[in-house]
Design a protein around this motif. Structure first.
Motif, PDB file in Angstrom:
ATOM      1  N   HIS A 141       0.946  -1.140  -0.082  1.00 53.44           N
ATOM      2  CA  HIS A 141      -0.062  -0.123  -0.062  1.00 53.44           C
ATOM      3  C   HIS A 141       0.895   1.295   0.044  1.00 53.44           C
ATOM      4  O   HIS A 141       0.418   2.084   0.719  1.00 53.44           O
ATOM      5  N   CYS A 154      -0.760   4.854   0.023  1.00 52.63           N
ATOM      6  CA  CYS A 154      -1.485   5.295   1.244  1.00 52.63           C
ATOM      7  C   CYS A 154      -0.827   6.559   1.934  1.00 52.63           C
ATOM      8  O   CYS A 154       0.452   6.689   1.828  1.00 52.63           O
ATOM      9  N   ASP A 155      -1.580   7.327   2.457  1.00 51.68           N
ATOM     10  CA  ASP A 155      -0.733   8.561   3.127  1.00 51.68           C
ATOM     11  C   ASP A 155       0.347   8.427   3.949  1.00 51.68           C
ATOM     12  O   ASP A 155       1.297   9.295   3.938  1.00 51.68           O
ATOM     13  N   CYS A 175      -4.467  -0.416  -4.007  1.00 50.13           N
ATOM     14  CA  CYS A 175      -5.310   0.996  -3.811  1.00 50.13           C
ATOM     15  C   CYS A 175      -6.698   0.693  -2.990  1.00 50.13           C
ATOM     16  O   CYS A 175      -7.483   0.001  -3.598  1.00 50.13           O
ATOM     17  N   THR A 176      -7.070   1.531  -2.084  1.00 49.62           N
ATOM     18  CA  THR A 176      -8.219   1.504  -1.540  1.00 49.62           C
ATOM     19  C   THR A 176      -9.317   2.674  -1.553  1.00 49.62           C
ATOM     20  O   THR A 176     -10.142   2.807  -0.887  1.00 49.62           O
ATOM     21  N   GLU A 220      -5.671   7.226  -3.797  1.00 47.94           N
ATOM     22  CA  GLU A 220      -4.565   6.337  -3.719  1.00 47.94           C
ATOM     23  C   GLU A 220      -4.393   5.712  -5.177  1.00 47.94           C
ATOM     24  O   GLU A 220      -3.231   5.548  -5.887  1.00 47.94           O
TER      25      GLU A 220
END
Length: 249
Positions: free
Chosen positions: A8, A11-12, A37-38, A42
């Motif tokens: 991931h 992600c941030d 990616c969620t 993303e």
């Protein structure tokens, strides 16, 4: 060569140092890597990375915990993104935190499998505290290749998974001292059905457990598999990369 089939990095938490992470990926000779990616944000980040570094693959899907919020608009968004995707996921069922909307999770899961079938995309499966329901749905609906992401089930469950068109993906927890079922599963799983992952930024393998995870640490997952199966690391990693690439043919 190493393979991280599930990370991931958009992600941030990780994207703030994405240039460093990609440098580390290249330095560690990670030649196959799939960005999971969620969210739409993303996914847009991942598209830009793949455009610059084509060896990346990109996956997107609505996570089980999103099921309450996913309406027709979000389903259409997923359909619209399929031309840009290499895989649909991670999708599945998660009964660990909240079982009050299991039926909504199942509905979302089935819809996403059907989209994957229609667009001939493999699926990456999240299966937490939901083995029976998840397996029943996959057996009934899935027609494309399956990745069982971060597998942590029993040997018996794994053997059922192998009867499907699937790869078993192992992550950092196989290196933990309390990994009771993992050695038995790894011994029983044919090497041509195994892939490796980090699930970064989570589940950092030993000897870096406690630090933020990133793809360069997938090396330690591969080494543990080789240790358990008594395999030559170079040959095993070549086979794992071939396994990963075969998913997308």
């Amino acid at each position: 060569m190493y393979t991280d089939s599930h990370c991931h990095i958009t992600c941030d938490r990780l994207y703030t140092r994405i240039d460093e992470i990609i440098e580390n990926i290249q330095a560690k000779n990670i030649t196959s890597c799939m960005i999971m990616c969620t969210s739409p944000e993303e996914l847009e980040r991942a598209k830009r990375i793949k455009e610059k570094y084509p060896f990346f693959k990109v996956a997107f899907g609505w996570f089980p915990s999103d099921a309450k919020e996913i309406k027709e608009k979000e389903i259409q968004y997923l359909i619209d993104q399929t031309p840009y995707l290499d895989c649909l996921g991670e999708i599945g069922l998660d009964y660990y935190w909240d079982t009050s909307f299991n039926d909504l999770q199942k509905e979302l899961f089935i819809k996403q499998i059907q989209i994957a079938n229609e667009h001939m995309l493999p699926i990456s499966i999240h299966m937490r505290e939901s083995t029976k329901d998840c397996m029943d749905i996959l057996k009934q609906y899935a027609k494309t290749k399956i990745i069982f992401h971060c597998f942590s089930g029993s040997k018996e469950t794994m053997m059922e998974c192998l009867k499907m068109n699937s790869m078993i993906s192992f992550a950092g927890p196989i290196t933990f001292k309390n990994a009771r079922q993992a050695p038995e599963c790894i011994k029983a799983c044919p090497i041509d059905r195994i892939i490796t992952e980090t699930d970064s930024p989570y589940l950092t393998p030993v000897p870096y457990r406690g630090k933020e995870n990133e793809p360069m640490y997938v090396e330690y997952v591969a080494k543990k598999i080789c240790e358990i199966k008594q395999l030559d690391e170079s040959n095993a990693c070549k086979q794992i990369e071939e396994n990963f690439n075969s998913i997308f043919r």
